[in-house]
Design an enzyme around this catalytic site. Structure first.
Site, PDB file in Angstrom:
ATOM      1  N   HIS A  51      -1.505 -16.025 -32.993  1.00 57.93           N
ATOM      2  CA  HIS A  51      -2.384 -14.874 -33.228  1.00 57.93           C
ATOM      3  C   HIS A  51      -2.581 -14.127 -31.915  1.00 57.93           C
ATOM      4  O   HIS A  51      -3.392 -13.218 -31.826  1.00 57.93           O
ATOM      5  CB  HIS A  51      -3.738 -15.346 -33.780  1.00 57.93           C
ATOM      6  CG  HIS A  51      -3.655 -15.904 -35.168  1.00 57.93           C
ATOM      7  ND1 HIS A  51      -3.010 -17.071 -35.473  1.00 57.93           N
ATOM      8  CD2 HIS A  51      -4.116 -15.424 -36.353  1.00 57.93           C
ATOM      9  CE1 HIS A  51      -3.097 -17.303 -36.772  1.00 57.93           C
ATOM     10  NE2 HIS A  51      -3.762 -16.313 -37.326  1.00 57.93           N
ATOM     11  N   GLY A 111      -0.164 -10.862 -26.969  1.00 55.70           N
ATOM     12  CA  GLY A 111       0.670 -10.880 -25.746  1.00 55.70           C
ATOM     13  C   GLY A 111       1.874 -11.786 -25.904  1.00 55.70           C
ATOM     14  O   GLY A 111       3.004 -11.428 -25.557  1.00 55.70           O
ATOM     15  N   LYS A 112       1.626 -12.987 -26.465  1.00 56.44           N
ATOM     16  CA  LYS A 112       2.719 -13.944 -26.685  1.00 56.44           C
ATOM     17  C   LYS A 112       3.701 -13.432 -27.728  1.00 56.44           C
ATOM     18  O   LYS A 112       4.910 -13.529 -27.552  1.00 56.44           O
ATOM     19  CB  LYS A 112       2.146 -15.255 -27.233  1.00 56.44           C
ATOM     20  CG  LYS A 112       1.617 -16.185 -26.218  1.00 56.44           C
ATOM     21  CD  LYS A 112       1.272 -17.447 -26.980  1.00 56.44           C
ATOM     22  CE  LYS A 112       0.482 -18.394 -26.138  1.00 56.44           C
ATOM     23  NZ  LYS A 112       0.061 -19.535 -26.954  1.00 56.44           N
ATOM     24  N   ASP A 116       2.925 -22.986 -26.940  1.00 53.35           N
ATOM     25  CA  ASP A 116       1.667 -23.420 -26.350  1.00 53.35           C
ATOM     26  C   ASP A 116       1.885 -23.417 -24.857  1.00 53.35           C
ATOM     27  O   ASP A 116       2.851 -23.998 -24.348  1.00 53.35           O
ATOM     28  CB  ASP A 116       1.228 -24.801 -26.833  1.00 53.35           C
ATOM     29  CG  ASP A 116      -0.255 -25.003 -26.536  1.00 53.35           C
ATOM     30  OD1 ASP A 116      -1.081 -24.384 -27.224  1.00 53.35           O
ATOM     31  OD2 ASP A 116      -0.585 -25.750 -25.592  1.00 53.35           O
ATOM     32  N   GLY A 161      -3.316 -12.492 -19.892  1.00 50.52           N
ATOM     33  CA  GLY A 161      -3.893 -13.763 -19.453  1.00 50.52           C
ATOM     34  C   GLY A 161      -4.013 -13.885 -17.937  1.00 50.52           C
ATOM     35  O   GLY A 161      -4.596 -13.017 -17.272  1.00 50.52           O
ATOM     36  N   TYR A 162      -3.450 -14.952 -17.400  1.00 51.73           N
ATOM     37  CA  TYR A 162      -3.598 -15.273 -15.975  1.00 51.73           C
ATOM     38  C   TYR A 162      -2.590 -14.540 -15.076  1.00 51.73           C
ATOM     39  O   TYR A 162      -2.534 -14.796 -13.879  1.00 51.73           O
ATOM     40  CB  TYR A 162      -3.456 -16.788 -15.772  1.00 51.73           C
ATOM     41  CG  TYR A 162      -4.583 -17.578 -16.417  1.00 51.73           C
ATOM     42  CD1 TYR A 162      -5.761 -17.810 -15.735  1.00 51.73           C
ATOM     43  CD2 TYR A 162      -4.474 -18.068 -17.720  1.00 51.73           C
ATOM     44  CE1 TYR A 162      -6.806 -18.518 -16.317  1.00 51.73           C
ATOM     45  CE2 TYR A 162      -5.510 -18.775 -18.320  1.00 51.73           C
ATOM     46  CZ  TYR A 162      -6.673 -18.990 -17.610  1.00 51.73           C
ATOM     47  OH  TYR A 162      -7.712 -19.688 -18.189  1.00 51.73           O
ATOM     48  N   ASP A 163      -1.789 -13.640 -15.636  1.00 51.80           N
ATOM     49  CA  ASP A 163      -0.765 -12.938 -14.847  1.00 51.80           C
ATOM     50  C   ASP A 163      -1.299 -12.285 -13.562  1.00 51.80           C
ATOM     51  O   ASP A 163      -0.621 -12.322 -12.536  1.00 51.80           O
ATOM     52  CB  ASP A 163      -0.059 -11.878 -15.705  1.00 51.80           C
ATOM     53  CG  ASP A 163       0.958 -12.487 -16.658  1.00 51.80           C
ATOM     54  OD1 ASP A 163       1.307 -13.666 -16.478  1.00 51.80           O
ATOM     55  OD2 ASP A 163       1.407 -11.778 -17.581  1.00 51.80           O
TER      56      ASP A 163
HETATM   57  P1  IMP Z   1      -2.587 -21.142 -26.077  1.00 48.38           P
HETATM   58  O1  IMP Z   1      -1.183 -21.597 -25.782  1.00 48.38           O
HETATM   59  O2  IMP Z   1      -2.654 -20.110 -27.137  1.00 48.38           O
HETATM   60  O3  IMP Z   1      -3.518 -22.291 -26.267  1.00 48.38           O
HETATM   61  O4  IMP Z   1      -3.122 -20.376 -24.789  1.00 48.38           O
HETATM   62  C1  IMP Z   1      -2.379 -20.202 -23.642  1.00 48.38           C
HETATM   63  C2  IMP Z   1      -3.254 -19.659 -22.536  1.00 48.38           C
HETATM   64  O5  IMP Z   1      -2.505 -19.617 -21.333  1.00 48.38           O
HETATM   65  C3  IMP Z   1      -3.748 -18.268 -22.810  1.00 48.38           C
HETATM   66  O6  IMP Z   1      -5.047 -18.152 -22.346  1.00 48.38           O
HETATM   67  C4  IMP Z   1      -2.834 -17.387 -22.012  1.00 48.38           C
HETATM   68  O7  IMP Z   1      -3.485 -16.252 -21.554  1.00 48.38           O
HETATM   69  C5  IMP Z   1      -2.386 -18.293 -20.871  1.00 48.38           C
HETATM   70  N1  IMP Z   1      -0.977 -17.990 -20.644  1.00 48.38           N
HETATM   71  C6  IMP Z   1       0.102 -18.496 -21.298  1.00 48.38           C
HETATM   72  N2  IMP Z   1       1.231 -17.908 -20.879  1.00 48.38           N
HETATM   73  C7  IMP Z   1       0.863 -16.993 -19.967  1.00 48.38           C
HETATM   74  C8  IMP Z   1       1.601 -16.031 -19.222  1.00 48.38           C
HETATM   75  O8  IMP Z   1       2.818 -15.855 -19.333  1.00 48.38           O
HETATM   76  N3  IMP Z   1       0.857 -15.288 -18.400  1.00 48.38           N
HETATM   77  C9  IMP Z   1      -0.491 -15.412 -18.275  1.00 48.38           C
HETATM   78  N4  IMP Z   1      -1.222 -16.251 -18.964  1.00 48.38           N
HETATM   79  C10 IMP Z   1      -0.540 -17.056 -19.818  1.00 48.38           C
END
Ligand code: IMP
Length: 187
Positions: free
Chosen positions: A4, A7-8, A64, A146-148
């Protein structure tokens, strides 16, 4: 795509473009988000992929991922999304990281991405990718998600959020996992 997270979904859609896959997200199908109860990236990816494959009766790909910080004993790790709080405000997560790393000189960190491809019959394959680097404050850049804005990959001088999407896609943890998946499933 068992996610959901817009970004992913966007990044995976772009990675799948050459394979002419017709991608629909779990969000678009109104599938419920399963609780992420596993204690590893791969465990959570498998749980999400299997739930979506069963719900959609389609092959399902789940991601994940998260940020692993050496000085914080691997936190936020599988809790990376949760550190941004219910409103998914990453300023909150950045502030917590800065607070917990106060006085720390070791800024080493890496991103991990577990990709799981599941089928409605319950069969599932998983691949884990990684990119190492260090953290930088204040956050810089507006691209990515996210953390980029606080992560600089080894060999680079700008954050993931300052890179063009295609530059990040060439080297990211997601690209690493994706290359392994393609080698195992499409070739
Ligand atoms: P989940 O996999 O949905 O539980 O969440 C992954 C978490 O890691 C999210 O808060 C994303 O923002 C962060 N994250 C995963 N991949 C990246 C990335 O490529 N860049 C920045 N943050 C990431």
């Amino acid at each position: 795509m068992a996610s959901h997270n817009a970004g992913k979904v966007r990044e995976i859609r772009e990675l799948l473009t050459p394979f002419k896959a017709d991608v629909v997200s779990a969000g678009e199908l109104n599938l419920p988000e399963p609780e992420e109860t596993a204690l590893t990236f791969t465990g959570n990816a498998e749980l999400k992929a299997l739930a979506a494959a069963k719900g959609a009766k389609l092959p399902s790909l789940a991601d994940d991922s998260g940020l692993v910080i050496d000085a914080l004993d691997g936190a936020p790790g599988i809790y990376s999304a949760r550190w941004a709080g219910p409103t998914k405000d990453f300023a909150v997560a950045f502030a917590r990281i800065q607070r917990e790393m106060a006085g720390e000189t070791n800024t080493r960190a890496h991103f991990v991405c577990a990709l799981s491809l599941a089928w409605p019959d319950g069969h599932c394959d998983s691949f884990e990718g990684k990119i190492s680097g260090h953290l930088t404050f204040p956050p810089q850049g507006l691209k990515g998600f996210g953390y980029d804005p606080i992560f600089i990959a080894d060999g680079y001088s700008v954050t993931f959020a300052q890179m063009e999407p295609h530059e990040k896609h060439a080297i990211s943890h997601r690209a690493d996992a994706f290359r392994q998946l393609v080698a195992a499933c499409f070739q």
